[in-house]
Structure formats: C-alpha cells, structure tokens
Design a protein around this motif. Structure first.
Motif, mmCIF file in Angstrom:
data_model
loop_
_atom_site.group_PDB
_atom_site.id
_atom_site.type_symbol
_atom_site.label_atom_id
_atom_site.label_comp_id
_atom_site.label_asym_id
_atom_site.label_seq_id
_atom_site.Cartn_x
_atom_site.Cartn_y
_atom_site.Cartn_z
ATOM 1 N N LYS A 112 0.823 -1.200 0.000
ATOM 2 C CA LYS A 112 0.000 0.000 0.000
ATOM 3 C C LYS A 112 0.861 1.255 0.000
ATOM 4 N N SER A 155 -9.573 7.658 9.981
ATOM 5 C CA SER A 155 -9.541 6.249 10.383
ATOM 6 C C SER A 155 -8.954 6.033 11.776
ATOM 7 N N LYS A 202 -6.459 -2.275 15.564
ATOM 8 C CA LYS A 202 -7.119 -3.201 14.646
ATOM 9 C C LYS A 202 -6.060 -3.816 13.735
ATOM 10 N N GLU A 228 -5.944 -3.823 10.651
ATOM 11 C CA GLU A 228 -5.652 -2.909 9.553
ATOM 12 C C GLU A 228 -4.724 -1.759 9.954
ATOM 13 N N ASP A 229 -4.389 -1.648 11.233
ATOM 14 C CA ASP A 229 -3.388 -0.680 11.665
ATOM 15 C C ASP A 229 -1.963 -1.215 11.488
ATOM 16 N N SER A 275 -4.917 -10.661 14.831
ATOM 17 C CA SER A 275 -6.382 -10.832 14.973
ATOM 18 C C SER A 275 -6.704 -12.000 15.886
#
Length: 122
Positions: free
Chosen positions: A43, A63, A87, A89-90, A122
């Motif tokens: 990304k 976010s 999270k 996604e962090d 997770s």
C-alpha cells in the motif's frame, strides 16, 4: 540536519494499545510540525496525524480519530503516538516526519525517520 529515530513498535493483539516514540534532534523544533505516517505492505504511505510543536494542536486522519493520540515532550525533544483499540488494519511500518512549517500539511514533510513496525494480530 534533522534526525528522527522511532522506537516502541511491536506485536499487539486486536483491541490492545501501543505507544511509539520519535526522538528528534538537530534543530530547535518550536517552528516545526511533526507528523506520523504509516505504510502497510503493498500500500501507499498514509498520513496518520500531526502536531504543531509550538501550540500542541493536532490533526488526525479519520480512520484513527478517537483511537490515536499524538503528543510531544519538549524537554525530551520527543513526539509520541499513542495507539489504542488497535485493529489488524493498523498493521504497518510507522514513520515519524518533520516539517518546518506552521501548518500541518502532508506535502511539507521533508525529514523522515527509519520507521518502526507495528503488527496487530487478529
């Protein structure tokens, strides 16, 4: 020349907290803004937030609002990124950056640290 050294990254579970630090040297930072960016694998680098060193005013990307807090300790020339309610996604490499500016603008950051890995399981 501005030098920035991040520390404090690591592995944390979802919902956990972590604080990363950025030790700054080479300048008097009263006329600087400091920023935090992150880059996840595959990304583009993302602006997380910033702080005006003089006024302490902060800005956060949507976010992370309400979860992340940026602060600075002028006596230690250190900027902190406190991350709560993490999270998956962090997960990213987190970079500290500096800009000689009165305003927090992504395009103004010209000095960068080496980054520190934050992994949220997770």
């Amino acid at each position: 020349q501005v030098q920035l050294v991040e520390s404090g990254g690591g592995l944390v579970q979802t919902g956990g907290s972590l604080r990363v630090s950025c030790a700054a040297s080479g300048r008097t930072f009263g006329s600087y803004v400091m920023g935090w960016f992150r880059q996840a694998p595959g990304k583009e680098r993302e602006f997380v937030g910033g702080i005006n060193w003089s006024t302490g005013s902060t800005y956060y990307t949507d976010s992370v609002k309400g979860r992340f807090t940026i602060s600075r300790d002028s006596a230690k020339n250190t900027v902190y990124l406190q991350m709560n309610s993490l999270k998956p996604e962090d997960t990213a490499v987190y970079y500290c950056a500096a800009a000689r500016s009165l305003f927090i603008r992504v395009q103004d950051f010209t000095s960068w640290g080496q980054g520190t890995q934050v992994t949220v399981s997770s």
